[in-house]
Design an enzyme around this catalytic site. Sequence first.
Site, short mmCIF file in Angstrom:
data_model
loop_
_atom_site.label_atom_id
_atom_site.label_comp_id
_atom_site.label_asym_id
_atom_site.label_seq_id
_atom_site.Cartn_x
_atom_site.Cartn_y
_atom_site.Cartn_z
N GLU A 1 0.86 -1.04 -0.07
CA GLU A 1 0.07 -0.03 0.14
C GLU A 1 0.88 1.18 0.15
O GLU A 1 1.99 1.28 0.67
CB GLU A 1 -0.98 0.15 1.28
CG GLU A 1 -2.30 -0.56 1.07
CD GLU A 1 -3.30 0.51 0.21
OE1 GLU A 1 -2.54 1.12 -0.45
OE2 GLU A 1 -4.33 0.51 0.54
N ASP A 2 0.44 2.36 -0.62
CA ASP A 2 1.11 3.63 -0.56
C ASP A 2 1.08 4.13 0.87
O ASP A 2 1.99 4.66 1.24
CB ASP A 2 0.79 4.70 -1.47
CG ASP A 2 -0.91 4.98 -1.81
OD1 ASP A 2 -1.53 3.90 -1.13
OD2 ASP A 2 -1.29 5.82 -2.15
N ASP B 1 -4.21 5.12 6.01
CA ASP B 1 -4.68 6.32 6.84
C ASP B 1 -5.78 5.90 7.69
O ASP B 1 -5.40 5.60 8.96
CB ASP B 1 -5.57 7.13 5.57
CG ASP B 1 -5.93 8.75 6.09
OD1 ASP B 1 -6.59 8.80 7.33
OD2 ASP B 1 -5.73 9.43 5.37
N PHE C 1 -2.58 16.95 4.12
CA PHE C 1 -2.87 16.13 2.84
C PHE C 1 -1.66 16.10 1.92
O PHE C 1 -1.14 17.24 1.49
CB PHE C 1 -4.00 16.67 2.12
CG PHE C 1 -4.57 15.84 0.89
CD1 PHE C 1 -5.53 14.88 1.01
CD2 PHE C 1 -3.96 16.01 -0.22
CE1 PHE C 1 -5.85 14.14 0.30
CE2 PHE C 1 -4.47 15.28 -1.41
CZ PHE C 1 -5.59 14.21 -0.89
N ARG D 1 -0.04 12.39 -9.02
CA ARG D 1 0.56 11.18 -8.89
C ARG D 1 2.12 10.82 -9.39
O ARG D 1 2.80 10.26 -8.92
CB ARG D 1 -0.22 10.09 -9.53
CG ARG D 1 -1.43 9.79 -8.76
CD ARG D 1 -2.22 8.41 -9.50
NE ARG D 1 -3.67 8.39 -9.36
CZ ARG D 1 -4.49 8.01 -8.36
NH1 ARG D 1 -3.61 7.60 -7.09
NH2 ARG D 1 -5.69 7.90 -8.14
#
Length: 201
Positions: free
Chosen positions: A116-117, A120, A169, A182
């Site tokens: 996973e990047d 959260d 963010f 991205r």
Amino acid sequence: MNDNGIGGLRRLDVNVTPDTVAAIEFDAETIAGAVRRLADEVVRDLAGEPFVLLGVLKGALFFTADLARALPTNVDATIDFIAVSSYGRADRSSGEVRLLKDTSESVEGKNVVIVEDIVDNGLTLQYLQRLVGGRNPASLRTCALLDKPYRRRVDVPVDYIGLTAPDTFIVGYGLDYQEKYRNLPYLARLHDWAFAGEGRE
Ligand code: PRP
């Protein structure tokens, strides 16, 4: 092919930072260092076993690719992808995750590392662990480049964590804002004015 770049296209200056970027939180070198460490940890734990790196699209696209290339060349690793998206971007509290693309190969009997990047609130990874874990893999591990532990809504185990992300963010290196950014080679924070209204998910 000429000196202008790939296929004769004139190469734009890749070092130009978009105006919307307020600060670089993790530069490419820092990311690469974290990726190398994570690769070492995965290989150490899997100790000669074959395994599957299961990248979670789209965010983990570059991370999965770099993690795979950071593995020793004699490691018996394969790569697969799964694509998910949270239902209703403005309200992720439902925890509903939509499966957009399943794995290409069966995971049954295999050692799987979910890549996973970012973790959260943890709902996406929880969904994936239940989905993949229910398919009888030989083992299941989870690896995230970025972690926001202070945002967690569910207690989901993450075996390998690259960097703890700031409570802001961030975009780049696979992470988007409304599908943009991205492609940035670093992880960056945007100016407040870069967000069009709400919905930073
Ligand atoms: C992002 C990210 C993780 C997930 C983490 O994916 O790539 O998969 O959210 O959030 P959570 O821990 O709060 O569930 P997203 O659904 O935005 O899709 P994307 O990877 O295509 O950007």
